[in-house]
Design a protein around this motif. Structure first.
Motif, PDB file in Angstrom:
ATOM      1  N   LYS A 105       0.987  -1.118  -0.225  1.00  0.00           N
ATOM      2  CA  LYS A 105       0.141  -0.046  -0.090  1.00  0.00           C
ATOM      3  C   LYS A 105       1.064   0.994  -0.195  1.00  0.00           C
ATOM      4  O   LYS A 105       2.122   1.141   0.564  1.00  0.00           O
ATOM      5  CB  LYS A 105      -0.863   0.029   0.398  1.00  0.00           C
ATOM      6  N   ASN A 106       0.357   2.400  -0.058  1.00  0.00           N
ATOM      7  CA  ASN A 106       0.955   3.631  -0.697  1.00  0.00           C
ATOM      8  C   ASN A 106       0.363   4.213   0.436  1.00  0.00           C
ATOM      9  O   ASN A 106      -0.025   3.922   1.187  1.00  0.00           O
ATOM     10  CB  ASN A 106       1.182   4.231  -2.066  1.00  0.00           C
ATOM     11  N   GLY A 107       1.188   5.445   0.816  1.00  0.00           N
ATOM     12  CA  GLY A 107       0.913   6.129   2.247  1.00  0.00           C
ATOM     13  C   GLY A 107      -0.670   6.295   2.929  1.00  0.00           C
ATOM     14  O   GLY A 107      -0.566   6.880   3.504  1.00  0.00           O
ATOM     15  N   LYS A 112      -1.064  -1.254  -4.123  1.00  0.00           N
ATOM     16  CA  LYS A 112      -0.161  -0.830  -4.906  1.00  0.00           C
ATOM     17  C   LYS A 112      -0.248  -2.502  -5.754  1.00  0.00           C
ATOM     18  O   LYS A 112       0.791  -2.824  -5.937  1.00  0.00           O
ATOM     19  CB  LYS A 112       1.558  -0.637  -5.059  1.00  0.00           C
ATOM     20  N   GLU A 115       2.617  -2.907  -8.476  1.00  0.00           N
ATOM     21  CA  GLU A 115       3.874  -2.970  -8.179  1.00  0.00           C
ATOM     22  C   GLU A 115       3.779  -4.739  -7.438  1.00  0.00           C
ATOM     23  O   GLU A 115       4.606  -5.742  -8.098  1.00  0.00           O
ATOM     24  CB  GLU A 115       4.578  -1.895  -7.028  1.00  0.00           C
TER      25      GLU A 115
END
Length: 493
Positions: A105-107, A112, A115
């Motif tokens: 996961k992103n911020g 994601k 990826e």
């Protein structure tokens, strides 16, 4: 990672499963753990990974005493367990299964996906897996699901990987790929605990062998310093006679016939006969359509074309109930999801297809039902405390015997066995082969699907080979060889 387990004991109620087991693992080695079904192998590994707690004994990890609270904690600390029964979610995609519980996961919490796909494709390329990451896992074969489990383990960067019957549902090509990966893992100092009943694999891949029998570790041997007969003798406590018992059944008239069977995009023009007392083996690569043909015969999946005949009578089979009523039994390759009702008792599972035979004035004659279950449990040597134990409490091999018992008990005229000895120890395998011979002696027509080529050659009277949904060829017992079967299975002549 170095692991040392000393004096491990474990009881479940009055059932003593482990009675003092010693086991050690060195970094970068493949250590085979062998023993008959019910010897305690899986329980020992469940203790190592925190699913169960030992009653007594000591576990050292890298020289320090250590116990894990649960399998997740063991995995975080570098120990991964690939179970014999697949731990996949059928309604989720391949990608979702690979990253379940550890999504990237992103911020701000967005997954994601790009990826994750890149990471999955990298592992798949290393394993030689060719699967659509967006495909639902429930549509995959057992072998394909097993490869996903192996890929998941590799993605956790484990230092110890426990593999419980990892090749039971894999093709020869997939097994070769797996062994190549194991060699790569060894070179990275990853240790493998390898649980298997396949002797040829053990001697091909392992560095050491520990044998368990009746909850005790019998001995640990360097693989190069022992041999097949010694390991079998330690496992069963006696010499095992000829691995494939001699078959004496007289082959009679045609009992079952399939004509021009077809299912769109799966298989086409499948025609064959099975005679009374005959064992016909079906071979082929994983995904060739062998299991799909058998599921259609049994009424699980629909046939788009073709005809079925039993003793000359044309059959109309729209469901498994129709097949059972006509005298066709089917031991599925997926015993966990399709062969057993795990929460029900052993007795209920065995008697389920035969239950109408125990009815008296709309009531069940429980004594007759219990006698029936006891007789079959004894005949198939099912290891359990009582007939009322849940099927889920049994080892994998004993679960397989229960599935087989229910079809033996109903008196099937045609018996389809799909991977009948998958995950079954050497002693139990011979018992199943002997039972197949006895059924053949009674005139039962047997169809056996197997990915184990020595088993196909050792048991079958004839071998039919499926390649990409078509019948590639037929071999008699005398002309069948591994080379000829693999040639046909890969599209050769």
């Amino acid at each position: 990672m170095e692991v040392k387990m000393t004096g491990i004991t474990k009881s479940f109620g009055h059932n003593s499963v482990l009675r003092g087991v010693d086991f050690g693992l060195h970094a970068g080695e493949v250590h085979a753990l062998m023993g008959e079904n019910g010897a305690g192998k899986s329980t020992l590994m469940n203790i190592l990974t925190g699913l169960h707690t030992a009653d007594s004994g000591e576990i050292l990890v890298n020289g320090s005493e250590r116990t894990f609270a649960n399998p997740k904690e063991a995995e975080v600390n570098g120990i991964s367990f690939i179970h014999q029964e697949m731990n996949t979610w059928a309604d989720m995609t391949v990608l979702e299964n690979l990253f379940l519980g550890r999504e990237l996961k992103n911020g701000i919490g967005w997954i994601k996906t790009k990826e994750m796909k890149a990471q999955a494709k990298g592992v798949f390329a290393e394993l030689g897996i060719h699967l659509d990451l967006n495909r639902d896992v429930g549509t995959l074969s057992v072998g394909q699901q097993q490869m996903i489990e192996i890929a998941k383990s590799l993605m956790t960067n484990a230092e110890v990987i426990i593999m419980d019957e990892p090749t039971a549902a894999l093709t020869e090509r997939e097994i070769d790929v797996l062994f190549t990966i194991i060699e790569k893992l060894k070179s990275r100092n990853v240790a493998i605990i390898y649980i298997s009943h396949r002797m040829e694999e053990i001697f091909r891949i392992s560095d050491r062998i520990t044998v368990m029998r009746d909850g005790v570790s019998v001995a640990t041997k360097n693989t190069k310093e022992t041999h097949n007969d010694e390991i079998v003798r330690m496992m069963v406590g006696r010499d095992l006679e000829d691995y494939y018992p001699e078959k004496h059944a007289e082959i009679g008239e045609v009992v079952f016939e399939a004509k021009q069977l077809g299912q769109e995009k799966v298989f086409k023009n499948i025609s064959f006969q099975v005679k009374a007392g005959e064992i016909v083996g079906f071979s082929g690569l994983m995904g060739a359509g062998r299991t799909e043909v058998m599921r259609s015969i049994f009424g699980i999946d629909p046939l788009d074309e073709g005809e079925l005949y039993l003793e000359g009578e044309k059959l109309l089979i729209k469901s498994p109930h129709d097949a059972i009523r006509k005298g066709i039994g089917f031991l599925t390759e997926n015993r966990k999801d399709e062969g057993l009702i795990l929460e029900d008792s052993i007795c209920d599972n065995i008697s389920l297809p035969s239950i109408d035979g125990f009815k008296k004035h709309l009531l069940i004659d429980t004594k007759a039902e219990h006698d029936f279950a006891d007789m079959l449990m004894k005949r198939l040597n099912v290891k359990a405390m009582t007939r009322e134990d849940p099927a889920s409490s049994l080892s994998g091999g004993n679960q397989q015997k229960v599935v087989l018992a229910k079809w033996v008990g109903i008196g099937s005229k045609v018996l389809i066995l799909d991977e009948p000895t998958r995950g079954v120890d050497v002693g139990a395998k011979r018992e199943i082969y002997q039972l197949m011979n006895e059924l053949a002696d009674r005139g039962v027509a047997i169809i056996m699907v197997s990915s184990d080529l020595p088993e196909i050659l050792g048991v079958s009277d004839r071998v039919l080979v499926i390649h990409e949904g078509k019948l590639a060829g037929e071999l008699s017992r005398t002309e069948a060889t591994e080379e000829k079967i693999m040639t046909l299975a890969t599209g050769g002549y």
